[in-house]
Structures are given as structure tokens and as C-alpha cells.
Design a protein around this motif. Structure first.
Motif, PDB file in Angstrom:
ATOM      1  N   SER A  57       0.839  -1.185   0.000  1.00  0.00           N
ATOM      2  CA  SER A  57       0.000   0.000   0.000  1.00  0.00           C
ATOM      3  C   SER A  57       0.881   1.244   0.000  1.00  0.00           C
ATOM      4  O   SER A  57       2.108   1.159   0.049  1.00  0.00           O
ATOM      5  N   PHE A  95      -3.153   6.473   0.584  1.00  0.00           N
ATOM      6  CA  PHE A  95      -4.408   5.731   0.551  1.00  0.00           C
ATOM      7  C   PHE A  95      -4.720   5.018   1.861  1.00  0.00           C
ATOM      8  O   PHE A  95      -5.784   4.402   1.979  1.00  0.00           O
ATOM      9  N   ASN A 105      -6.954   0.391   2.801  1.00  0.00           N
ATOM     10  CA  ASN A 105      -6.891   1.433   1.766  1.00  0.00           C
ATOM     11  C   ASN A 105      -8.013   1.375   0.740  1.00  0.00           C
ATOM     12  O   ASN A 105      -8.058   2.214  -0.156  1.00  0.00           O
ATOM     13  N   ARG A 146     -10.289   4.691   0.206  1.00  0.00           N
ATOM     14  CA  ARG A 146      -9.649   5.844  -0.410  1.00  0.00           C
ATOM     15  C   ARG A 146      -9.266   5.570  -1.870  1.00  0.00           C
ATOM     16  O   ARG A 146      -9.319   6.468  -2.708  1.00  0.00           O
ATOM     17  N   ILE A 147      -8.885   4.338  -2.176  1.00  0.00           N
ATOM     18  CA  ILE A 147      -8.600   4.000  -3.575  1.00  0.00           C
ATOM     19  C   ILE A 147      -9.870   4.078  -4.409  1.00  0.00           C
ATOM     20  O   ILE A 147      -9.876   4.642  -5.512  1.00  0.00           O
ATOM     21  N   MET A 157      -4.959  13.597  -2.710  1.00  0.00           N
ATOM     22  CA  MET A 157      -5.200  12.230  -3.156  1.00  0.00           C
ATOM     23  C   MET A 157      -5.384  12.165  -4.673  1.00  0.00           C
ATOM     24  O   MET A 157      -4.881  11.250  -5.339  1.00  0.00           O
ATOM     25  N   PHE A 165      -3.026  10.155  -7.263  1.00  0.00           N
ATOM     26  CA  PHE A 165      -3.663   9.152  -8.112  1.00  0.00           C
ATOM     27  C   PHE A 165      -3.242   9.362  -9.568  1.00  0.00           C
ATOM     28  O   PHE A 165      -2.896   8.410 -10.281  1.00  0.00           O
TER      29      PHE A 165
END
Length: 365
Positions: free
Chosen positions: A165, A169, A235, A238-239, A276, A280
């Protein structure tokens, strides 16, 4: 499709959410946390590329720099393009391969225990009746598509290879709620119904479409492949949130702003959403292109996943009105296809050697 990706810091809501007639978002803070955990593992840094001699850089005299389109850019050397399902239409989707283990075990258990499949609920077409569902590749059914996408995420978490991870995240470092999350939440895999409830809340409140759910799954698998991480109990929220955020901006011309998600998830900040989203995109190497062939592959693989797990689509007999609508749509597509053929024939055939191509008419009985 609007491909503009922006981070909104305005306190006002986006025009899309302004169209709502009433409150659509449920209270997310009261959701019961029942999920599991895994230790976050840092991703190893890639070695620095070797220096290039100046003599090797020969751009040619009188030639300008070639600006490559983002969809034609070269893939990283350590990432095989043909094996990445989110980029290549012939590569098998990851979620479908991960689900096959459970499907085979379930069938084997039913066979050994002589478990009857029960009453057949799936309807089949006959000579007199044609059964169709209301989900197509261009207009998928929203409720069924979200169920299939969340089931794919469930199999990703359940059959993950490890617990790799990234801190951005990790929900323990960046919680989505101010409430104290019990440690048991990170020690068990979430059930499918909790994943479905989380995604359905976001799609209902943000008024997202079923196509956006499919693109969300494409971005999720692309992130796991590019960043070499696993989706796990620490995670997954959030992913999934980051994939939904990006998919809504790419797919919808009137995308939901980051500040709107802060109104749905009360305790998250705009700065956290922006950070985030930025991470990403960097992990995706800014590859947000989703070819039509890849989109269609994910759609039909989701239907296969639904069939393997007894998630039934709503089948109904083909009525006269719907048959006429389908015929009108087919005729419209056929006219467009003929126009394209005529334009191609003008450049490919001469008037002396031209022979008309005969096509048989389809018969709907």
C-alpha cells in the motif's frame, strides 16, 4: 466527454449537484466499520536511468520536435502493455481471474455435497418470445452495474496477493471520519454489502452514471498495476474514492467538484481530496485514456461475473414498442454506416470498376 481535471477549492457546490431537488446523500458518519487490515509496505524506488551521450540525440536537421499524443505515448519498459487489462483489449481483466478461484470452489463443493441448484430463475428466449434486459454496453443498468463493480472490488480484496500500500491511501493515516475507528476494522476483509453501500452512497449523492462505475473499475485496476500495490482493508475506501473522483471528471462534462465530496463525506477536507487526486494521477502516469474496446471488455466481463455469482439482470419479454425502438436505432446506425462506406468508396474505387456491395437485411422474428 470532459477531460479537464481540476481541483476545486471553492466553498460553493458544483452546478451538477445544484440540479438536485432534495437531499440525496445519507449520513455516512453512522456507517458501521466492519473490515480488515494489512500492514502498508512502501513501494521500492525505481533505479535512475542511465545517462545518454550527447551524440545519441540526433533530431535531424530542419526537423521540429514531435509532440506525441497522450494516448500514443510509450509505456514504461518494466510494464508489459499486452498484459495490462486496463490498456489492452485482449488482456484478461484482473477481477474476473481472481473471482474464478471462488467460483470453481463453489461449484466443486456443490457437486461433492450433491447440492441442487434449485429452481431455475434465468429466462431463456424461445421461438415465440424473446427476453431482453434493460442493460446494454452503451446504457448499462445503474443498480446492477454498481453491484457488479463492487463485487469485483470485493474479489480484489479477498484474493489479493499481499498488503502492499501507499500512505496516501491508508485510512489509518488519512481517516475519512473523525470518529475513532476500531482496530478490528483493519483486521477483516469487508463484506460485499459494505462495499456496495459505500459506492452506492457516492453515486446516489453525486448523481453519477453506470458508465462512470465501469470507468472507475478500469482506473482502479490500472492503479494497482502501475503502482504495484494491493487493495486491502486499510486502503480500499480511499482508492475507490480516488477512482470515482477521477472517473467522474473524465466521463461527465459537468463533473462533481472535490468540494462536493466533502459535503457527502462530512469529515474529509478539500486539501486531502486534492492531494489524493494528485497522487492518483501521478501513479497513473496521467494515463486517463479508456479505449472503447477496453470499456466494452470490462462491461461484458462484469456480466460474466454477475452470471457466475447469480446476480440476475431484470429480463422482460420483448414488446412491440421496444422492438420498434430497437429497429429505429438499428436503422439510424445503418444509415451512418452506409454514409461512411460511401465516403470510403469514393476514395477506393473508380467509377468504371465499381460494383455495388449487396447486404442482406436482418429479420426480427
Amino acid at each position: 466527454m470532459g477531460n479537464t481535471l481540476t481541483c476545486c477549492v471553492s466553498p460553493n457546490a458544483s452546478p451538477k449537484l445544484g440540479r438536485r431537488t432534495g437531499p440525496a446523500e445519507p449520513d455516512y458518519e453512522s456507517e458501521v466499520y466492519e473490515a480488515a487490515a494489512g500492514d502498508a509496505v512502501a513501494v521500492a524506488a525505481a533505479p535512475a536511468p542511465a545517462a545518454v551521450e550527447p551524440a545519441e540525440l540526433d533530431l535531424g536537421a530542419g526537423e521540429g520536435h514531435h509532440l506525441q499524443h497522450i494516448s500514443d505515448r510509450e509505456m514504461p519498459e518494466d510494464l508489459a502493455f499486452e498484459s495490462n487489462p486496463s490498456d489492452h483489449p485482449r488482456a484478461s481483466t484482473i477481477f474476473l481471474s481472481k473471482s474464478q478461484t471462488d467460483v470453481r470452489e463453489k461449484r466443486k463443493s456443490n457437486h461433492l455435497n450433491h447440492v441442487s441448484p434449485g429452481q431455475l430463475t434465468k429466462k431463456y428466449s424461445s421461438c415465440s418470445t424473446i427476453f431482453l434486459d434493460d442493460s446494454t454496453v452503451s446504457q448499462p443498468n445503474l443498480r446492477t452495474t454498481i453491484k457488479c463493480v463492487t463485487l469485483a472490488i470485493y474479489y480484489h480484496i479477498k484474493n489479493r496477493d499481499a498488503n502492499r500500500s501507499l500512505d496516501i491511501f491508508d485510512e489509518r493515516s488519512h481517516p475519512l471520519t473523525r470518529e475513532k475507528v476500531p482496530e478490528e476494522y483493519f483486521q477483516h476483509d469487508p463484506e460485499h454489502k459494505f462495499i456496495y453501500r459505500f459506492v452506492r452512497t457516492l453515486f446516489s449523492a453525486a448523481q453519477l452514471t453506470a458508465e462512470c462505475a465501469i470507468v472507475t473499475l478500469v482506473y482502479l485496476e490500472r492503479l494497482l498495476t502501475y503502482a504495484e500495490i494491493d487493495i486491502c482493508p486499510t486502503n480500499w475506501k480511499r482508492i475507490v474514492l480516488g477512482a470515482i473522483l477521477l472517473a467522474s471528471k473524465v466521463w461527465d462534462d459537468q463533473a462533481v467538484w472535490n468540494v462536493d465530496y466533502c459535503q457527502i463525506l462530512k469529515d474529509i477536507t478539500v486539501e486531502d481530496m486534492n492531494e489524493m487526486e494528485r497522487h492518483f494521477l501521478e501513479l497513473l502516469q496521467f494515463n486517463i485514456n479508456v479505449p472503447a474496446s477496453v470499456y466494452a471488455k470490462y462491461y461484458f466481463d462484469l456480466r460474466s461475473l454477475a452470471d457466475d455469482n447469480n446476480l440476475s439482470f431484470l429480463f422482460a419479454p420483448l414488446s412491440k414498442e421496444r422492438a420498434q425502438n430497437l429497429e429505429a436505432i438499428s436503422r439510424l446506425c445503418e444509415d451512418k454506416y452506409k454514409d461512411l462506406c460511401r465516403a470510403a468508396m469514393r476514395r477506393s474505387f473508380s467509377a468504371d470498376n465499381f460494383i455495388g456491395i449487396q447486404r442482406s437485411n436482418a429479420i426480427l422474428s
